[in-house]
Design a protein around this motif. Sequence first.
Motif, PDB file in Angstrom:
ATOM      1  N   LYS A  16       0.874  -1.150  -0.178  1.00 36.40           N
ATOM      2  CA  LYS A  16      -0.061  -0.260   0.077  1.00 36.40           C
ATOM      3  C   LYS A  16       0.909   1.316  -0.096  1.00 36.40           C
ATOM      4  O   LYS A  16       1.945   1.218   0.540  1.00 36.40           O
ATOM      5  CB  LYS A  16      -0.792   0.054   1.331  1.00 36.40           C
ATOM      6  CG  LYS A  16      -1.985  -1.021   1.221  1.00 36.40           C
ATOM      7  CD  LYS A  16      -2.772  -1.165   2.600  1.00 36.40           C
ATOM      8  CE  LYS A  16      -3.623  -2.307   2.585  1.00 36.40           C
ATOM      9  NZ  LYS A  16      -4.256  -2.521   3.825  1.00 36.40           N
ATOM     10  N   LYS A  17       0.180   2.379  -0.491  1.00 34.03           N
ATOM     11  CA  LYS A  17       1.057   3.553  -0.776  1.00 34.03           C
ATOM     12  C   LYS A  17       1.429   3.986   0.923  1.00 34.03           C
ATOM     13  O   LYS A  17       0.665   3.783   1.754  1.00 34.03           O
ATOM     14  CB  LYS A  17       0.141   4.791  -1.245  1.00 34.03           C
ATOM     15  CG  LYS A  17       0.857   6.041  -1.396  1.00 34.03           C
ATOM     16  CD  LYS A  17       0.031   6.800  -2.122  1.00 34.03           C
ATOM     17  CE  LYS A  17       0.882   8.224  -2.227  1.00 34.03           C
ATOM     18  NZ  LYS A  17       0.223   9.252  -3.162  1.00 34.03           N
ATOM     19  N   GLY A  18       2.645   4.358   1.003  1.00 35.68           N
ATOM     20  CA  GLY A  18       3.198   4.817   2.391  1.00 35.68           C
ATOM     21  C   GLY A  18       3.941   3.597   3.147  1.00 35.68           C
ATOM     22  O   GLY A  18       4.554   3.853   4.197  1.00 35.68           O
ATOM     23  N   GLU A  19       3.507   2.379   2.653  1.00 35.36           N
ATOM     24  CA  GLU A  19       4.098   1.399   3.260  1.00 35.36           C
ATOM     25  C   GLU A  19       5.514   1.206   3.041  1.00 35.36           C
ATOM     26  O   GLU A  19       5.956   1.396   1.875  1.00 35.36           O
ATOM     27  CB  GLU A  19       3.531  -0.053   2.892  1.00 35.36           C
ATOM     28  CG  GLU A  19       3.787  -1.314   3.596  1.00 35.36           C
ATOM     29  CD  GLU A  19       2.788  -2.521   3.234  1.00 35.36           C
ATOM     30  OE1 GLU A  19       3.123  -3.348   3.632  1.00 35.36           O
ATOM     31  OE2 GLU A  19       1.995  -2.390   2.288  1.00 35.36           O
ATOM     32  N   VAL A  20       6.382   0.545   4.136  1.00 35.75           N
ATOM     33  CA  VAL A  20       7.931   0.246   3.955  1.00 35.75           C
ATOM     34  C   VAL A  20       7.933  -1.128   3.562  1.00 35.75           C
ATOM     35  O   VAL A  20       7.374  -2.005   4.542  1.00 35.75           O
ATOM     36  CB  VAL A  20       8.634   0.767   5.159  1.00 35.75           C
ATOM     37  CG1 VAL A  20      10.113   0.358   4.873  1.00 35.75           C
ATOM     38  CG2 VAL A  20       8.584   2.455   5.412  1.00 35.75           C
ATOM     39  N   LYS A  81       9.950   2.598   0.740  1.00 31.66           N
ATOM     40  CA  LYS A  81       8.913   3.420   0.955  1.00 31.66           C
ATOM     41  C   LYS A  81       8.091   3.390  -0.257  1.00 31.66           C
ATOM     42  O   LYS A  81       8.628   3.893  -1.190  1.00 31.66           O
ATOM     43  CB  LYS A  81       8.935   4.834   1.648  1.00 31.66           C
ATOM     44  CG  LYS A  81       7.710   5.117   2.132  1.00 31.66           C
ATOM     45  CD  LYS A  81       7.713   6.402   2.702  1.00 31.66           C
ATOM     46  CE  LYS A  81       6.503   6.935   3.439  1.00 31.66           C
ATOM     47  NZ  LYS A  81       6.369   8.089   4.264  1.00 31.66           N
ATOM     48  N   GLU A  83       5.489   4.461  -2.821  1.00 32.80           N
ATOM     49  CA  GLU A  83       5.000   5.831  -3.242  1.00 32.80           C
ATOM     50  C   GLU A  83       3.755   5.621  -4.365  1.00 32.80           C
ATOM     51  O   GLU A  83       3.813   4.695  -4.841  1.00 32.80           O
ATOM     52  CB  GLU A  83       5.938   6.804  -3.666  1.00 32.80           C
ATOM     53  CG  GLU A  83       6.827   7.003  -2.527  1.00 32.80           C
ATOM     54  CD  GLU A  83       7.723   8.250  -2.964  1.00 32.80           C
ATOM     55  OE1 GLU A  83       7.600   9.008  -4.047  1.00 32.80           O
ATOM     56  OE2 GLU A  83       8.762   8.608  -2.213  1.00 32.80           O
TER      57      GLU A  83
END
Length: 83
Positions: A16-20, A81, A83
């Motif tokens: 998911k967006k923002g996930e590392v 991360k 994006e």
Amino acid sequence: MSDDIKPRLRVPATAKKGEVVEVKTLITHPMENGQRKDADGKLVPRLIVNALKVTYNDRPVLNAKLEPAVAANPYLSFFVKVE
């Protein structure tokens, strides 16, 4: 890059967006030090991995300098991360 050097990457199937996320890589290569001789007695040319550059969406995320003492077929992992 030489045809003998084939990095393999393993990344999560979904993120998911923002996930590392962790990226794992194995660099398969012959690792020749330039001192071994072939069957004809000729020196086998030196071939070592000396750098790994990784980009994500055309932005650099990893720029690693590897020294001659790196193991054959090195395994590396790093985090990015999403994006």
